[in-house]
Design a protein around this motif. Sequence first.
Motif, PDB file in Angstrom:
ATOM      1  N   ILE A   4       0.842  -1.205   0.000  1.00  0.00           N
ATOM      2  CA  ILE A   4       0.000   0.000   0.000  1.00  0.00           C
ATOM      3  C   ILE A   4       0.872   1.248   0.000  1.00  0.00           C
ATOM      4  N   ALA A   5       1.944   1.243   0.757  1.00  0.00           N
ATOM      5  CA  ALA A   5       2.860   2.383   0.805  1.00  0.00           C
ATOM      6  C   ALA A   5       3.520   2.568  -0.548  1.00  0.00           C
ATOM      7  N   LEU A   8       0.901   4.072  -2.948  1.00  0.00           N
ATOM      8  CA  LEU A   8       0.715   5.503  -2.645  1.00  0.00           C
ATOM      9  C   LEU A   8       1.924   6.319  -3.107  1.00  0.00           C
ATOM     10  N   MET A   9       3.120   5.764  -2.934  1.00  0.00           N
ATOM     11  CA  MET A   9       4.329   6.462  -3.358  1.00  0.00           C
ATOM     12  C   MET A   9       4.355   6.583  -4.881  1.00  0.00           C
ATOM     13  N   GLY A  10       3.956   5.562  -5.597  1.00  0.00           N
ATOM     14  CA  GLY A  10       3.899   5.588  -7.062  1.00  0.00           C
ATOM     15  C   GLY A  10       2.866   6.594  -7.554  1.00  0.00           C
ATOM     16  N   MET A  11       1.699   6.621  -6.864  1.00  0.00           N
ATOM     17  CA  MET A  11       0.653   7.586  -7.259  1.00  0.00           C
ATOM     18  C   MET A  11       1.120   9.020  -7.006  1.00  0.00           C
TER      19      MET A  11
END
Length: 119
Positions: A4-5, A8-11
């Motif tokens: 999930i992290a 979120l980092m990619g987004m």
Amino acid sequence: MQIIADILMGMATLGAAIYCFVLARRLKRFNQLESGMGGAIAVLSAQVDDMTKALNRAQATAAGSAQQLGTVTERAEQAAQRLEIMLASLHDLSEEETEARRHRTVRRRTRSTDLEAAE
């Protein structure tokens, strides 16, 4: 949780990349000299230079005019002082002196014999 992290980092990275792409396009349009703000800025810069030159010429002209005005004002003040002195000297004269100084004209009557002699 790690997945999930990473998502979120990619987004967040994708969002930052899109934001940078949009800013780059805006900056490119802004800097175009023919149609964008760059052209307007170039025109305004040229106008500022022209106005600066005109202002310098106007200041030089105003300085010359101020100097001429100062010279003329000084001459006028000197003339006014001379007139004040002349008026003060006239007020100092008494009426008797002024009466004595007046030129009196005396008219003589012509005699008829003088006229006959002239003819």
